[in-house]
Design a protein around this motif. Structure first.
Motif, PDB file in Angstrom:
ATOM      1  N   SER A  25       0.842  -1.201   0.000  1.00  0.00           N
ATOM      2  CA  SER A  25       0.000   0.000   0.000  1.00  0.00           C
ATOM      3  C   SER A  25       0.876   1.249   0.000  1.00  0.00           C
ATOM      4  CB  SER A  25      -0.904   0.026   1.237  1.00  0.00           C
ATOM      5  OG  SER A  25      -1.680  -1.130   1.313  1.00  0.00           O
ATOM      6  N   LYS A  65     -14.790   5.675   7.769  1.00  0.00           N
ATOM      7  CA  LYS A  65     -13.654   5.948   6.870  1.00  0.00           C
ATOM      8  C   LYS A  65     -12.397   5.235   7.345  1.00  0.00           C
ATOM      9  CE  LYS A  65     -14.574  10.531   4.931  1.00  0.00           C
ATOM     10  NZ  LYS A  65     -14.090  11.918   4.913  1.00  0.00           N
ATOM     11  N   GLU A  68     -12.721   1.491   6.781  1.00  0.00           N
ATOM     12  CA  GLU A  68     -12.630   1.204   5.342  1.00  0.00           C
ATOM     13  C   GLU A  68     -11.177   1.247   4.868  1.00  0.00           C
ATOM     14  OE1 GLU A  68     -13.950   3.401   1.226  1.00  0.00           O
ATOM     15  OE2 GLU A  68     -15.326   3.518   2.927  1.00  0.00           O
ATOM     16  N   MET A  69     -10.439   2.268   5.322  1.00  0.00           N
ATOM     17  CA  MET A  69      -9.034   2.386   4.928  1.00  0.00           C
ATOM     18  C   MET A  69      -8.219   1.214   5.461  1.00  0.00           C
ATOM     19  SD  MET A  69      -6.109   5.120   5.876  1.00  0.00           S
ATOM     20  CE  MET A  69      -6.923   6.469   5.098  1.00  0.00           C
ATOM     21  N   ASN A  71      -9.251  -1.795   6.325  1.00  0.00           N
ATOM     22  CA  ASN A  71      -9.630  -3.009   5.583  1.00  0.00           C
ATOM     23  C   ASN A  71      -8.970  -3.065   4.217  1.00  0.00           C
ATOM     24  OD1 ASN A  71     -11.341  -4.732   7.122  1.00  0.00           O
ATOM     25  ND2 ASN A  71     -12.919  -3.155   7.035  1.00  0.00           N
ATOM     26  N   LYS A  72      -8.982  -1.946   3.499  1.00  0.00           N
ATOM     27  CA  LYS A  72      -8.387  -1.897   2.160  1.00  0.00           C
ATOM     28  C   LYS A  72      -6.884  -2.178   2.220  1.00  0.00           C
ATOM     29  CE  LYS A  72      -7.675   1.211  -1.737  1.00  0.00           C
ATOM     30  NZ  LYS A  72      -6.519   2.091  -1.684  1.00  0.00           N
ATOM     31  N   MET A  73      -6.192  -1.519   3.148  1.00  0.00           N
ATOM     32  CA  MET A  73      -4.743  -1.698   3.257  1.00  0.00           C
ATOM     33  C   MET A  73      -4.397  -3.126   3.675  1.00  0.00           C
ATOM     34  SD  MET A  73      -3.730   1.988   4.898  1.00  0.00           S
ATOM     35  CE  MET A  73      -1.978   1.658   5.052  1.00  0.00           C
ATOM     36  N   ASN A  75      -6.275  -5.849   3.133  1.00  0.00           N
ATOM     37  CA  ASN A  75      -6.581  -6.731   2.002  1.00  0.00           C
ATOM     38  C   ASN A  75      -5.485  -6.687   0.949  1.00  0.00           C
ATOM     39  OD1 ASN A  75      -8.978  -7.701   3.054  1.00  0.00           O
ATOM     40  ND2 ASN A  75     -10.225  -6.133   2.082  1.00  0.00           N
ATOM     41  N   GLU A  76      -4.957  -5.498   0.666  1.00  0.00           N
ATOM     42  CA  GLU A  76      -3.872  -5.367  -0.314  1.00  0.00           C
ATOM     43  C   GLU A  76      -2.627  -6.135   0.114  1.00  0.00           C
ATOM     44  OE1 GLU A  76      -4.896  -0.841  -1.910  1.00  0.00           O
ATOM     45  OE2 GLU A  76      -3.182  -1.146  -0.597  1.00  0.00           O
ATOM     46  N   ASN A  77      -2.508  -6.370   1.413  1.00  0.00           N
ATOM     47  CA  ASN A  77      -1.316  -7.017   1.949  1.00  0.00           C
ATOM     48  C   ASN A  77      -1.581  -8.412   2.510  1.00  0.00           C
ATOM     49  OD1 ASN A  77       0.992  -4.960   1.830  1.00  0.00           O
ATOM     50  ND2 ASN A  77      -0.770  -3.763   2.500  1.00  0.00           N
TER      51      ASN A  77
END
Length: 144
Positions: A25, A65, A68-69, A71-73, A75-77
């Protein structure tokens, strides 16, 4: 021609040396963190350390927010929010990770505090910190 390749290699090395990330990320830093300035939704460097912080409004939307951030970071890792490595503290009454309203009202009432961290192989740590005085996400050792 050799000069150009050397110059390109040097530029790439400089860019890589100052890269900020949490694993895969990539993070864009927009300033320096100041505890006295309320700047939200922007990555800020903590002085001259390798750490960065993003603050969020102390509202249910701010928690949404932040979650969400994170979770996204994660998931990317290849990590999951349900499995923190350190600071495994998701404590409080009637907390539901999928309900930012409940989390917000429980934290603001003083019934809950969330402090969780996820560690990657590159040494960076993603920290979710939700307390009565602040909602923030930190990346420790973001500068590599």
């Amino acid at each position: 021609m050799r000069k150009y390749y050397t110059l390109l290699l040097l530029l790439f090395t400089i860019a890589a040396a100052s890269a900020q990330s949490f694993g895969r990320s990539e993070l864009k830093i927009d300033g320096t963190y100041d505890i006295n300035m309320l700047i939200y939704d922007v990555w800020l460097r903590q002085g001259t350390t390798a750490n960065i912080t993003m603050r969020f409004n102390q509202t249910p939307e701010g928690i949404a927010k932040a979650l969400e951030m994170v979770n996204k970071m994660l998931n990317e890792n290849g990590h999951f929010v349900e499995n923190p490595d350190i600071f495994n503290s998701f404590e409080g009454k009637d907390l539901d990770r999928k309900n930012p309203d409940k989390i917000h009202y429980s934290v603001q009432a003083g019934n809950s505090r969330i402090n969780e961290g996820w560690v990657l192989d590159d040494g960076s740590v993603l920290q979710l910190l939700l307390g009565a005085c602040n909602y923030e996400v930190n990346v420790l050792n973001a500068y590599k």
